[in-house]
Design a protein around this motif. Structure first.
Motif, PDB file in Angstrom:
ATOM      1  N   GLU A 181       0.831  -1.208   0.000  1.00 50.63           N
ATOM      2  CA  GLU A 181       0.000   0.000   0.000  1.00 50.63           C
ATOM      3  C   GLU A 181       0.862   1.254   0.000  1.00 50.63           C
ATOM      4  O   GLU A 181       1.835   1.314   0.760  1.00 50.63           O
ATOM      5  N   PRO A 182       0.579   2.239  -0.855  1.00 51.41           N
ATOM      6  CA  PRO A 182      -0.519   2.232  -1.820  1.00 51.41           C
ATOM      7  C   PRO A 182      -0.168   1.405  -3.063  1.00 51.41           C
ATOM      8  O   PRO A 182       0.876   1.643  -3.689  1.00 51.41           O
ATOM      9  N   ALA A 183      -1.000   0.469  -3.401  1.00 49.32           N
ATOM     10  CA  ALA A 183      -0.753  -0.419  -4.534  1.00 49.32           C
ATOM     11  C   ALA A 183      -1.068   0.280  -5.853  1.00 49.32           C
ATOM     12  O   ALA A 183      -1.954   1.140  -5.928  1.00 49.32           O
ATOM     13  N   GLU A 184      -0.343  -0.112  -6.889  1.00 50.72           N
ATOM     14  CA  GLU A 184      -0.526   0.527  -8.194  1.00 50.72           C
ATOM     15  C   GLU A 184      -1.721   0.000  -8.981  1.00 50.72           C
ATOM     16  O   GLU A 184      -2.382   0.750  -9.698  1.00 50.72           O
ATOM     17  N   GLN A 185      -1.976  -1.309  -8.881  1.00 53.19           N
ATOM     18  CA  GLN A 185      -2.945  -1.918  -9.781  1.00 53.19           C
ATOM     19  C   GLN A 185      -4.328  -1.272  -9.740  1.00 53.19           C
ATOM     20  O   GLN A 185      -4.943  -1.087 -10.812  1.00 53.19           O
ATOM     21  N   PRO A 186      -4.855  -0.872  -8.592  1.00 52.31           N
ATOM     22  CA  PRO A 186      -6.158  -0.207  -8.612  1.00 52.31           C
ATOM     23  C   PRO A 186      -6.172   1.070  -9.442  1.00 52.31           C
ATOM     24  O   PRO A 186      -7.212   1.455  -9.970  1.00 52.31           O
ATOM     25  N   VAL A 187      -5.014   1.731  -9.566  1.00 54.93           N
ATOM     26  CA  VAL A 187      -4.905   2.949 -10.378  1.00 54.93           C
ATOM     27  C   VAL A 187      -4.614   2.614 -11.835  1.00 54.93           C
ATOM     28  O   VAL A 187      -5.278   3.102 -12.752  1.00 54.93           O
ATOM     29  N   THR A 188      -3.630   1.765 -12.067  1.00 56.35           N
ATOM     30  CA  THR A 188      -3.209   1.475 -13.447  1.00 56.35           C
ATOM     31  C   THR A 188      -4.228   0.644 -14.210  1.00 56.35           C
ATOM     32  O   THR A 188      -4.236   0.661 -15.452  1.00 56.35           O
TER      33      THR A 188
END
Length: 373
Positions: A181-188
């Motif tokens: 956290e903060p993870a990238e996949q939820p954004v990318t």
């Protein structure tokens, strides 16, 4: 005077003016009084100074009669101070973390405002636009989260506004997406749902913002896949090589094709020169030179986020201007794009990145001037 010596002197003047400015002095004094500091080595990760410089510093210290050496020694002193006070990517000052994992400091509002003021003067805050109307090549620099998309969008908007970009290259890396956290996949996932690394993010951004179609990925290193260490990787004997992910040892490219069938540029992914860590901007610049074969005097536009412009301009001067004579222009968009936080900690951290890049550039320039190559 040779062209390279002339470029080296230009570099010394530019770096000296930036690093020894009143804004830098004020920022150092401010941070020294308000940061606890770290009792850790000031050089970054597994970096080392070249032997000739260690010997030179031992002989001359601050008393060198050579003006370029004096600038270099002063910048080293600045870096040593900044490494104690500007480092927020870990709590102990040495553990490696990505920028998004930086920690916070206990600054009051007045201190935070002064940090923004001084880093604005140093070129980290207010957005910049191109110096020229046309360029031979444009390099969109990689990053995480929404940075690949936004930087590519900024380049596309510059083109729509009348700036000729020439060939377009997106410089990625095999850095895996961050899962902590903060993870990238939820954004990318909003623009690159199938991405597993930064190279994939840059490829998706080229498709969305320029409408370019990537051809199948080619391994520039000649390998068939990234599952094993590349036999052509040149850093297998370096410290940390035993712990490097195999993916970090390969070089890849996706050729980008426009709707009319012409090749517009490519996305490239470099191998690392600093195992076990991911490749950095300098690694990617070096690969780009070998991939694109630019010629002396060509104009190259570098597109990034403004907070990184000083750091990545110095990297560009070291890798592209000093040895190859390319005319480097670095531009970036401001914090209103929402790419990076405009916090005091982030601004100080990226000032440190710029100082370190400036010192590396000066080391190469002074080597030219002292005929150390």
């Amino acid at each position: 005077m040779t062209d390279e010596i002339s470029r080296a002197r230009h570099v010394v003047d530019e770096v000296g003016s930036w690093a020894e400015s009143e804004a830098m002095a004020a920022l150092l004094e401010l941070a020294e009084h308000r940061c606890a500091g770290h009792d850790t080595p000031w050089l970054h990760l597994n970096e080392q100074l070249p032997d000739w410089l260690v010997d030179l510093l031992a002989e001359t210290g601050q008393a060198s009669s050579d003006p370029a050496v004096r600038v270099l020694t002063r910048v080293i002193a600045i870096e040593q101070k900044a490494a104690r006070s500007f480092h927020f990517r870990s709590r102990d000052g040495s553990t490696y973390r990505e920028r998004s994992e930086a920690v916070e400091a206990d600054f009051d509002d007045a201190t935070r405002a002064l940090i923004v003021e001084h880093t604005t003067t140093l070129g980290l805050v207010e957005p910049t636009r191109p110096r020229h109307d046309s360029y031979d090549m444009t390099l969109v620099l990689g990053g995480g989260f929404r940075s690949p998309l936004l930087r590519t969008r900024y380049a596309a908007l510059l083109e729509q506004g009348g700036t000729e970009l020439g060939e377009v290259y997106l410089l990625g890396s095999p850095r895996f997406l961050i899962t902590n956290e903060p993870a990238e996949q939820p954004v990318t996932s909003e623009y690159a749902p199938e991405a597993s690394d930064e190279f994939d993010l840059m490829t998706a951004a080229a498709t969305l913002e320029f409408g370019l179609t990537p051809r199948p990925t080619a391994f520039l290193c000649g390998c068939a896949s990234a599952s094993q260490l590349c036999p052509r990787w040149q850093h297998d004997d370096d410290a940390g090589a035993a712990d490097v992910p195999p993916e970090y040892t390969h070089e890849r490219s996706n050729t980008l094709v426009a709707s009319d069938g012409r090749t517009r540029g490519s996305v490239i992914s470099a191998s690392t020169s600093r195992p076990p860590y991911r490749p950095d901007t300098s690694d990617t610049f070096a690969l780009w030179v070998r991939h694109a074969h630019p010629t002396t005097g060509q104009r190259v536009l570098v597109v990034t986020t403004q907070v990184f412009v000083p750091f990545q301009r110095f990297d560009g001067l070291r890798r592209l201007f000093l040895p190859h004579g390319l005319d480097i222009d670095a531009v970036g968009f401001g914090d209103d794009w929402g790419d990076r936080p405009l916090t005091a900690e982030y601004l100080l951290q990226e000032t440190l990145s710029a100082i370190r890049s400036a010192r590396r550039l000066l080391v190469d320039a002074v080597a030219v001037l002292l005929h150390q190559h």
